[in-house]
Design a protein around this motif. Structure first.
Motif, PDB file in Angstrom:
ATOM      1  N   PRO A   1       0.833  -1.153  -0.011  1.00  0.00           N
ATOM      2  CA  PRO A   1       0.070  -0.041   0.215  1.00  0.00           C
ATOM      3  C   PRO A   1       0.803   1.165   0.111  1.00  0.00           C
ATOM      4  O   PRO A   1       2.101   1.436   0.689  1.00  0.00           O
ATOM      5  N   ASP A   2       0.339   2.445  -0.802  1.00  0.00           N
ATOM      6  CA  ASP A   2       1.077   3.473  -0.626  1.00  0.00           C
ATOM      7  C   ASP A   2       1.161   4.099   0.736  1.00  0.00           C
ATOM      8  O   ASP A   2       2.258   4.770   1.183  1.00  0.00           O
ATOM      9  N   ALA A   3       0.207   4.028   1.590  1.00  0.00           N
ATOM     10  CA  ALA A   3      -0.012   4.591   2.943  1.00  0.00           C
ATOM     11  C   ALA A   3       0.901   3.974   3.886  1.00  0.00           C
ATOM     12  O   ALA A   3       0.668   4.377   5.073  1.00  0.00           O
ATOM     13  N   SER A   4       1.815   2.876   3.498  1.00  0.00           N
ATOM     14  CA  SER A   4       2.532   2.238   4.695  1.00  0.00           C
ATOM     15  C   SER A   4       4.153   2.153   4.136  1.00  0.00           C
ATOM     16  O   SER A   4       4.196   1.982   2.766  1.00  0.00           O
ATOM     17  N   ASP A   5       4.805   2.014   4.828  1.00  0.00           N
ATOM     18  CA  ASP A   5       6.428   2.009   4.597  1.00  0.00           C
ATOM     19  C   ASP A   5       6.591   0.309   4.591  1.00  0.00           C
ATOM     20  O   ASP A   5       7.518  -0.121   4.030  1.00  0.00           O
TER      21      ASP A   5
ATOM     22  N   ALA B   1       9.423  -7.251  -2.885  1.00  0.00           N
ATOM     23  CA  ALA B   1       9.633  -6.339  -1.795  1.00  0.00           C
ATOM     24  C   ALA B   1      11.111  -5.577  -1.728  1.00  0.00           C
ATOM     25  O   ALA B   1      11.029  -4.500  -1.429  1.00  0.00           O
ATOM     26  N   ASP B   2      12.054  -6.584  -1.969  1.00  0.00           N
ATOM     27  CA  ASP B   2      13.344  -5.913  -2.062  1.00  0.00           C
ATOM     28  C   ASP B   2      13.362  -5.079  -3.071  1.00  0.00           C
ATOM     29  O   ASP B   2      14.141  -3.903  -3.129  1.00  0.00           O
ATOM     30  N   ARG B   3      12.808  -5.215  -4.426  1.00  0.00           N
ATOM     31  CA  ARG B   3      13.001  -4.429  -5.628  1.00  0.00           C
ATOM     32  C   ARG B   3      12.510  -3.067  -5.272  1.00  0.00           C
ATOM     33  O   ARG B   3      12.828  -2.036  -5.696  1.00  0.00           O
ATOM     34  N   VAL B   4      11.219  -3.087  -4.345  1.00  0.00           N
ATOM     35  CA  VAL B   4      10.720  -1.527  -4.104  1.00  0.00           C
ATOM     36  C   VAL B   4      11.163  -1.136  -2.587  1.00  0.00           C
ATOM     37  O   VAL B   4      10.513  -0.129  -2.337  1.00  0.00           O
TER      38      VAL B   4
END
Length: 162
Positions: free
Chosen positions: A78-82, A112-115
């Motif tokens: 989600p955009d709203a979380s780190d 997840a690692d890529r982003v």
């Protein structure tokens, strides 16, 4: 032939919603104490909801064998979380023990690692095989415990990847 060599992993999209729905409903029927949603709730969802969930945000990975999808896992980004959140990990019982879940999890962790996102997940207390899989991939229990869903006696532990 092992199931590992006879399964193909695919990141799905909105057009794959029927395969996603089929494996998700099978998972909810097989392991009702492993998911926040119930089979009844999921069965009642219209096609638009399934299309949206299959499209993300974040990848949904299905493992396919000759006869269709046999395993799944997703990463909610989600955009709203780190954080990124692993959800919906499940493998059909006849395909368990051959590394299918590990392959799905590894695909999700690569994303997840890529982003650049740390990864969190929930695991039901007593689901020792899932917990061992997550620990082998660097997850540790945070100490946070909560009910699986409102009214459920099942408790889930939060795990975070080191």
């Amino acid at each position: 032939m092992s199931t590992v060599s006879s399964t193909e992993l695919r990141v799905i999209g909105a057009d794959d919603w029927e395969d996603f729905r089929a494996v998700r409903l099978e998972a909810l029927a097989d392991a009702p104490d492993a998911f926040g949603a119930t089979l009844a709730e999921a069965s009642a969802q219209p096609p638009e909801v399934w299309r949206e969930r299959a499209a993300g945000p974040g990848p949904v990975v299905l493992a396919f064998a000759d006869h269709g999808p046999v395993a799944m896992g997703g990463l909610f980004v989600p955009d709203a979380s780190d954080d990124a959140f692993v959800w919906g990990m499940w493998v059909r019982p006849t395909f368990r023990g051959d590394g299918v879940a590990a392959r799905i999890l590894e695909r999700l962790l690569e994303h997840a690692d890529r982003v650049g996102r740390p990864v969190v997940l929930h695991v039901s207390q007593g689901n020792d095989s899932a917990r061992r899989l997550y620990e082998r991939h660097g997850f540790v229990t945070t100490g946070e415990v909560q009910p699986l869903r409102e009214g459920s006696p099942v408790l889930i532990d939060t795990m975070r990847r080191r």
